[in-house]
Design a protein around this motif. Structure first.
Motif, mmCIF file in Angstrom:
data_model
loop_
_atom_site.group_PDB
_atom_site.id
_atom_site.type_symbol
_atom_site.label_atom_id
_atom_site.label_comp_id
_atom_site.label_asym_id
_atom_site.label_seq_id
_atom_site.Cartn_x
_atom_site.Cartn_y
_atom_site.Cartn_z
ATOM 1 N N ILE A 94 0.850 -1.198 0.000
ATOM 2 C CA ILE A 94 0.000 0.000 0.000
ATOM 3 C C ILE A 94 0.880 1.240 0.000
ATOM 4 C CG2 ILE A 94 -1.653 1.328 1.392
ATOM 5 C CD1 ILE A 94 -2.555 -1.364 2.634
ATOM 6 N N GLY A 95 0.596 2.155 -0.902
ATOM 7 C CA GLY A 95 1.343 3.413 -0.895
ATOM 8 C C GLY A 95 0.577 4.503 -1.620
ATOM 9 N N MET A 96 0.668 5.716 -1.112
ATOM 10 C CA MET A 96 0.000 6.847 -1.757
ATOM 11 C C MET A 96 0.498 8.145 -1.116
ATOM 12 S SD MET A 96 -2.508 9.320 -1.764
ATOM 13 C CE MET A 96 -3.214 9.110 -0.138
ATOM 14 N N SER A 97 0.880 9.112 -1.958
ATOM 15 C CA SER A 97 1.224 10.436 -1.453
ATOM 16 C C SER A 97 0.403 11.472 -2.206
ATOM 17 C CB SER A 97 2.719 10.714 -1.658
ATOM 18 O OG SER A 97 2.930 12.114 -1.697
ATOM 19 N N TRP A 113 -1.669 17.074 3.431
ATOM 20 C CA TRP A 113 -1.471 15.980 2.469
ATOM 21 C C TRP A 113 -0.363 15.040 2.954
ATOM 22 C CZ3 TRP A 113 -1.163 19.396 -2.606
ATOM 23 C CH2 TRP A 113 -2.415 19.998 -2.816
ATOM 24 N N LEU A 114 0.667 15.630 3.561
ATOM 25 C CA LEU A 114 1.755 14.813 4.121
ATOM 26 C C LEU A 114 1.189 13.821 5.146
ATOM 27 C CD1 LEU A 114 4.803 14.199 4.947
ATOM 28 C CD2 LEU A 114 4.526 16.022 6.597
ATOM 29 N N GLU A 115 0.343 14.326 6.045
ATOM 30 C CA GLU A 115 -0.212 13.458 7.098
ATOM 31 C C GLU A 115 -1.060 12.345 6.512
ATOM 32 O OE1 GLU A 115 -2.058 15.307 10.522
ATOM 33 O OE2 GLU A 115 -0.451 16.791 10.560
ATOM 34 N N LYS A 116 -1.825 12.688 5.478
ATOM 35 C CA LYS A 116 -2.688 11.685 4.836
ATOM 36 C C LYS A 116 -1.817 10.571 4.221
ATOM 37 C CE LYS A 116 -6.365 9.932 2.892
ATOM 38 N NZ LYS A 116 -7.144 9.059 3.738
ATOM 39 N N GLY A 117 -0.795 10.979 3.467
ATOM 40 C CA GLY A 117 0.074 10.005 2.805
ATOM 41 C C GLY A 117 0.850 9.161 3.808
ATOM 42 N N TRP A 118 1.250 9.776 4.898
ATOM 43 C CA TRP A 118 1.992 9.081 5.959
ATOM 44 C C TRP A 118 1.116 8.018 6.612
ATOM 45 C CZ3 TRP A 118 0.861 10.300 11.319
ATOM 46 C CH2 TRP A 118 1.756 9.764 12.246
ATOM 47 N N ASP A 119 -0.147 8.404 6.834
ATOM 48 C CA ASP A 119 -1.094 7.464 7.439
ATOM 49 C C ASP A 119 -1.331 6.271 6.503
ATOM 50 O OD1 ASP A 119 -2.816 6.561 9.379
ATOM 51 O OD2 ASP A 119 -4.480 7.877 8.850
ATOM 52 N N SER A 121 0.544 5.263 3.836
ATOM 53 C CA SER A 121 1.726 4.528 3.366
ATOM 54 C C SER A 121 2.557 3.900 4.487
ATOM 55 C CB SER A 121 2.640 5.474 2.578
ATOM 56 O OG SER A 121 1.918 6.167 1.599
ATOM 57 N N ALA A 122 2.486 4.477 5.690
ATOM 58 C CA ALA A 122 3.357 3.987 6.768
ATOM 59 C C ALA A 122 2.575 3.535 7.999
ATOM 60 C CB ALA A 122 4.355 5.085 7.155
ATOM 61 N N VAL A 123 1.783 4.445 8.581
ATOM 62 C CA VAL A 123 1.100 4.106 9.844
ATOM 63 C C VAL A 123 0.123 2.948 9.638
ATOM 64 C CG1 VAL A 123 -0.252 5.026 11.771
ATOM 65 C CG2 VAL A 123 1.342 6.511 10.551
ATOM 66 N N SER A 124 -0.428 2.836 8.427
ATOM 67 C CA SER A 124 -1.354 1.721 8.154
ATOM 68 C C SER A 124 -0.672 0.374 8.434
ATOM 69 C CB SER A 124 -1.858 1.767 6.716
ATOM 70 O OG SER A 124 -0.792 1.552 5.823
ATOM 71 N N PHE A 125 0.633 0.297 8.264
ATOM 72 C CA PHE A 125 1.334 -0.968 8.539
ATOM 73 C C PHE A 125 1.263 -1.277 10.041
ATOM 74 C CE2 PHE A 125 5.528 -3.511 8.369
ATOM 75 C CZ PHE A 125 4.866 -4.661 7.988
ATOM 76 N N HIS A 126 1.400 -0.228 10.854
ATOM 77 C CA HIS A 126 1.253 -0.421 12.296
ATOM 78 C C HIS A 126 -0.180 -0.854 12.616
ATOM 79 C CE1 HIS A 126 1.123 0.377 16.605
ATOM 80 N NE2 HIS A 126 2.449 0.422 16.597
ATOM 81 N N LYS A 127 -1.141 -0.190 11.968
ATOM 82 C CA LYS A 127 -2.551 -0.485 12.238
ATOM 83 C C LYS A 127 -2.903 -1.930 11.844
ATOM 84 C CE LYS A 127 -4.151 4.306 11.990
ATOM 85 N NZ LYS A 127 -4.811 5.358 11.202
ATOM 86 N N ALA A 163 9.551 9.276 0.383
ATOM 87 C CA ALA A 163 10.841 8.833 0.930
ATOM 88 C C ALA A 163 10.750 8.776 2.461
ATOM 89 C CB ALA A 163 11.944 9.797 0.501
ATOM 90 N N ASP A 164 10.171 9.813 3.046
ATOM 91 C CA ASP A 164 10.045 9.865 4.501
ATOM 92 C C ASP A 164 9.056 8.807 4.987
ATOM 93 O OD1 ASP A 164 11.746 12.041 4.233
ATOM 94 O OD2 ASP A 164 10.087 13.439 4.013
ATOM 95 N N ASN A 165 7.985 8.626 4.222
ATOM 96 C CA ASN A 165 7.002 7.593 4.587
ATOM 97 C C ASN A 165 7.644 6.209 4.588
ATOM 98 O OD1 ASN A 165 5.014 9.553 4.730
ATOM 99 N ND2 ASN A 165 4.303 9.211 2.639
ATOM 100 N N LYS A 166 8.508 5.962 3.603
ATOM 101 C CA LYS A 166 9.150 4.643 3.525
ATOM 102 C C LYS A 166 10.143 4.452 4.683
ATOM 103 C CE LYS A 166 7.180 2.822 -0.125
ATOM 104 N NZ LYS A 166 6.047 1.887 0.121
ATOM 105 N N SER A 167 10.839 5.513 5.083
ATOM 106 C CA SER A 167 11.731 5.394 6.248
ATOM 107 C C SER A 167 10.924 5.018 7.479
ATOM 108 C CB SER A 167 12.427 6.725 6.546
ATOM 109 O OG SER A 167 13.221 7.110 5.486
ATOM 110 N N TYR A 168 9.790 5.665 7.621
ATOM 111 C CA TYR A 168 8.923 5.401 8.785
ATOM 112 C C TYR A 168 8.386 3.966 8.734
ATOM 113 C CZ TYR A 168 5.963 7.017 12.624
ATOM 114 O OH TYR A 168 5.384 7.200 13.861
ATOM 115 N N LEU A 169 7.972 3.561 7.538
ATOM 116 C CA LEU A 169 7.450 2.193 7.353
ATOM 117 C C LEU A 169 8.495 1.151 7.767
ATOM 118 C CD1 LEU A 169 5.110 0.459 5.725
ATOM 119 C CD2 LEU A 169 6.865 0.364 3.966
#
Ligand SMILES: NC(=O)c1ccc[n+]([C@@H]2O[C@H](COP(=O)([O-])OP(=O)(O)OC[C@H]3O[C@@H](n4cnc5c(N)ncnc54)[C@H](O)[C@@H]3O)[C@@H](O)[C@H]2O)c1
Length: 268
Positions: A94-97, A113-119, A121-127, A163-169
């Motif tokens: 899953i990914g989207m920015s 938009w950053l927060e939406k994409g972060w949620d 692309s990255a936080v969804s993995f935690h969820k 790029a930042d979302n992927k680091s977080y992921l």
């Protein structure tokens, strides 16, 4: 080519949008290797309807879930648990920015938009992992995977806030992977070569990325099918003690300083 590597294994595969999607190829390969799974994607992605073709081909149920919604994820996992009992594998593809989609430069990104994409692309993995954790639905020696890109480690202009979302992921994979160890479940990310898909092609200058990576990689770019084969290996019992890793499936790109092909392009 089938080795029966996933015979009897059950899982959830997120992110098959169309035939180009990496998750689509993963679903096809998992099916060939004997796995059963539920397919999931965002409700909006279902409108295209292509996923039903994949579901029919692989004998899978499709359950819509926005991966940022704990409520949707809860219902999806309940469905999978009712169908299969415990699970052996999960693919987060899953990914989207919004900033990438709207062509905002990194220096000017819109923070909503950053927060939406972060949620997404990255936080969804935690969820996803938290839902599985709270429902205690993973079998011992289960395997959880997410897909990532080398822009998490090195700068690629135009990959933007992804790029930042992927680091977080990748960090979530390590952090949650530690806790999953208690339950004998492994968590990894696969860092894939640029691949022509809907999400991939949305990045400005994608054609350039793709050709440059091809010329830089001693083995050439890994395609979606090669990524799917790696996912199968990671879901199989042959990789039980591999966890909390970021695994490059990139033809050697990540360890190449420069290749002869690229040098030749610049002449003497
Ligand atoms: N294509 C590449 O070059 C490349 C390279 C490395 C890693 N990846 C990663 O691979 C993964 C899959 O991407 P892809 O290239 O197959 O493209 P894709 O566009 O086929 O897949 C992206 C998926 O994310 C889904 N999605 C978006 N928002 C969602 C939400 N809120 N809830 C649930 N699902 C949602 C989309 O519907 C789509 O199915 C992504 O994480 C991507 O970043 C892609």
């Amino acid at each position: 080519m089938s080795y029966g590597l996933l015979k009897g294994k059950k899982g959830i595969i997120f992110g098959a949008l169309n035939q180009d999607s990496i998750a689509w190829k993963v679903a096809e390969r998992c099916h060939e290797e004997g796995a059963e799974f539920v397919l999931s994607n965002a409700p909006i992605a279902m409108r295209m309807g292509e996923i039903n073709e994949l579901a029919e081909k692989t004998g899978s149920d499709v359950v819509a879930a926005d991966a940022t919604s704990m409520e949707d994820l809860g219902k999806l996992f309940d469905h999978a648990i009712e169908k299969f009992g415990k699970l052996d594998f999960i693919l987060h593809s899953i990914g989207m920015s919004v900033n990438v989609r709207k062509g905002k430069n990194y220096t000017e990104i819109n923070y909503d938009w950053l927060e939406k994409g972060w949620d997404v692309s990255a936080v969804s993995f935690h969820k996803v992992m938290r839902t599985a954790w709270e429902k205690d639905c993973m079998n011992e020696w289960g395997s959880i995977l997410a897909l990532t890109y080398i822009a998490a480690q090195r700068t690629f202009p135009d990959y933007n806030d992804m790029a930042d979302n992927k680091s977080y992921l990748e960090s979530i994979a390590r952090s949650f992977g530690y806790y999953w160890g208690e339950r004998k479940v492994r968590v990894n990310t696969i860092s894939q070569s640029p691949t022509p898909t809907t999400a991939g092609s949305g990045v400005k200058g994608f054609g350039g990325f793709l050709s440059y990576a091809q010329d830089m990689s001693p083995l050439g770019n890994a395609d979606a099918l090669e990524c799917a084969n790696y996912c199968v290996a990671m879901f199989s019992d042959l990789t039980r003690k591999v966890t909390m890793q970021n695994l490059f499936n990139d033809g050697g790109f990540s360890n190449t300083g420069v290749s002869q092909k690229v040098v030749d392009k610049y002449g003497e």
